[in-house]
Design a protein around this motif. Structure first.
Motif, PDB file in Angstrom:
ATOM      1  N   ASP A   1      -6.123  -0.530   3.272  1.00  0.00           N
ATOM      2  CA  ASP A   1      -6.245   0.122   4.628  1.00  0.00           C
ATOM      3  C   ASP A   1      -6.088   1.300   4.407  1.00  0.00           C
ATOM      4  O   ASP A   1      -6.603   2.153   5.306  1.00  0.00           O
ATOM      5  CB  ASP A   1      -5.290  -1.032   5.325  1.00  0.00           C
ATOM      6  N   ASN A   2      -5.388   2.107   3.623  1.00  0.00           N
ATOM      7  CA  ASN A   2      -5.264   3.403   3.256  1.00  0.00           C
ATOM      8  C   ASN A   2      -6.256   4.042   2.341  1.00  0.00           C
ATOM      9  O   ASN A   2      -5.978   4.964   1.785  1.00  0.00           O
ATOM     10  CB  ASN A   2      -3.820   3.725   2.759  1.00  0.00           C
ATOM     11  N   ARG A   3      -7.568   3.344   2.332  1.00  0.00           N
ATOM     12  CA  ARG A   3      -8.696   3.863   1.524  1.00  0.00           C
ATOM     13  C   ARG A   3      -8.754   5.256   1.579  1.00  0.00           C
ATOM     14  O   ARG A   3      -8.920   5.928   0.643  1.00  0.00           O
ATOM     15  CB  ARG A   3      -9.842   2.966   1.918  1.00  0.00           C
ATOM     16  N   SER A   4      -9.097   5.761   2.838  1.00  0.00           N
ATOM     17  CA  SER A   4      -9.519   7.178   3.037  1.00  0.00           C
ATOM     18  C   SER A   4      -8.501   8.181   2.295  1.00  0.00           C
ATOM     19  O   SER A   4      -8.812   9.102   1.771  1.00  0.00           O
ATOM     20  CB  SER A   4      -9.745   7.549   4.588  1.00  0.00           C
ATOM     21  N   VAL A   5      -7.245   8.139   2.626  1.00  0.00           N
ATOM     22  CA  VAL A   5      -5.980   8.572   1.971  1.00  0.00           C
ATOM     23  C   VAL A   5      -6.134   8.828   0.386  1.00  0.00           C
ATOM     24  O   VAL A   5      -6.247   9.800  -0.209  1.00  0.00           O
ATOM     25  CB  VAL A   5      -4.653   8.086   2.339  1.00  0.00           C
TER      26      VAL A   5
ATOM     27  N   GLU B   1       0.833  -1.218  -0.040  1.00  0.00           N
ATOM     28  CA  GLU B   1      -0.088   0.077   0.013  1.00  0.00           C
ATOM     29  C   GLU B   1       0.742   1.243   0.057  1.00  0.00           C
ATOM     30  O   GLU B   1       0.367   2.239  -0.646  1.00  0.00           O
ATOM     31  CB  GLU B   1      -1.150   0.020   1.160  1.00  0.00           C
ATOM     32  N   ASP B   2       1.966   1.129   0.772  1.00  0.00           N
ATOM     33  CA  ASP B   2       2.788   2.506   0.703  1.00  0.00           C
ATOM     34  C   ASP B   2       3.081   2.713  -0.850  1.00  0.00           C
ATOM     35  O   ASP B   2       3.235   3.805  -1.281  1.00  0.00           O
ATOM     36  CB  ASP B   2       3.859   2.350   1.526  1.00  0.00           C
TER      37      ASP B   2
ATOM     38  N   LEU C   1       0.522   4.249  -3.076  1.00  0.00           N
ATOM     39  CA  LEU C   1       0.690   5.698  -3.011  1.00  0.00           C
ATOM     40  C   LEU C   1       1.584   6.360  -3.764  1.00  0.00           C
ATOM     41  O   LEU C   1       1.104   7.480  -4.380  1.00  0.00           O
ATOM     42  CB  LEU C   1       0.589   6.101  -1.565  1.00  0.00           C
TER      43      LEU C   1
END
Ligand code: 3PG
Length: 306
Positions: A253-257, A231-232, A235
């Motif tokens: 997990d970083n959906r909102s970002v 995920e990082d 992004l």
């Protein structure tokens, strides 16, 4: 009387439930459904006198296996069994099976559905793009990958695949171009569709080294497991590849970002929807029921995964 528990936080369609009940009824088995449970304690209580268990993505942990004193078999009504602790099941002499192929058309249809939704700008009324003539690379050519290939061809897409575990001739027999490396395929395609299982070899394997090979404006489609994507790194790719899009049936997990920064370049289903059709529920649910009866009555271990 043999007792079967069907534990599904995300319930099967009503038709599937009725058909599963009928199969067990005909076999003279008792069949209990625990649906939409909120707390694992409900699962632990319901499983304690079950001889057999059917689950979907429900977590079958060592705690569940300890609570299930009579358990002989668990069938994951579906493909991926990363939700089942295989080691703990094996240690307890519990057979684990999946039902490969039974829900794969449903997942493949969702893949193409999400692609159309993204290509048409989330149906917001502006001018979008077509799938025809674009190239899709299928990463792992199992049951879902094969169905994605079939449907993508119907859209007039060029179809390619990478899968070191499937003989090239078998893929080519479907009229699909074979790539020898994932890197080459990622560089050549407009869409990459992921169909890898989540295991120690694949978790976070879709990383910067791979995704940075993707074309400008390419789309990554994930109907497999969120864990396979780093995920990082994802992004970073959003930042560097200005029109890159990520559409997934399993929100990261970083959906909102991602949603906040790149609302037009992502789409995530509210919950895993790939296998959520009456047809897939009936196919996988009935297969699971029959596999349990086959094992209890005749010791048939076809589809055993541990
Ligand atoms: C599978 O592994 O079969 C799919 O991910 C479907 O999972 P589900 O049964 O939780 O919808």
């Amino acid at each position: 009387m043999t007792k079967v528990l069907v534990a599904t936080v995300k319930p099967f369609a009503k038709e599937a439930v009725n058909q599963i009940k009928a199969v067990f009824n005909d076999a003279g088995y008792e069949c209990i459904f625990l649906e939409k449970y909120q707390d694992n304690s409900e699962f632990l209580e319901a499983v304690k006198d079950a001889d057999a268990l059917i689950v979907r993505s429900d977590k079958v942990s060592p705690e569940v296996l300890d609570a299930a004193k009579n358990l002989k078999i668990v069938v994951r009504a579906g493909a991926g069994y990363d939700n089942i602790d295989l080691e703990a099941a094996t240690a307890k002499g519990v057979v684990v099976m999946n039902t490969p192929g039974q829900n794969s058309n449903a997942v493949a249809e969702l893949v193409l559905g999400m692609m159309v939704y993204q290509a048409r700008n989330h149906f917001n009324g502006t001018s979008g793009r077509e799938l025809k003539g674009k190239k899709i690379g299928i990463h792992a050519y199992g049951n879902v990958g094969k169905n994605v290939a079939r449907i993508a061809k119907g859209f007039g897409m060029e179809v390619a695949a990478f899968d070191p575990f499937v003989p090239a001739e078998a893929i080519e027999a479907d009229g699909v171009e074979v790539f020898k490396t994932a890197e080459e395929m990622y560089a050549a395609c407009d869409y990459i569709s992921l169909h890898l299982p989540a295991n120690k070899h694949t978790i976070q394997s879709i990383n910067y080294a791979l995704m940075s090979k993707m074309k400008q404006g390419a789309t990554l489609v994930n109907s497999a497991r969120k864990e396979v994507v780093h995920e990082d790194d994802l992004l970073k790719i959003f930042e560097e590849n200005s029109k890159f899009a990520y559409i997934s049936d399993i929100a990261p997990d970083n959906r909102s970002v991602i949603e906040e920064k790149y609302p037009d370049r992502c789409f995530f289903t509210p919950k895993k929807m790939g296998a959520q059709t009456a047809e897939a529920n009936i196919n996988a649910g009935i297969a699971a029921a029959k596999q349990i009866i086959g094992y209890i009555e005749n010791g048939d271990t076809t589809f055993k995964v541990n």
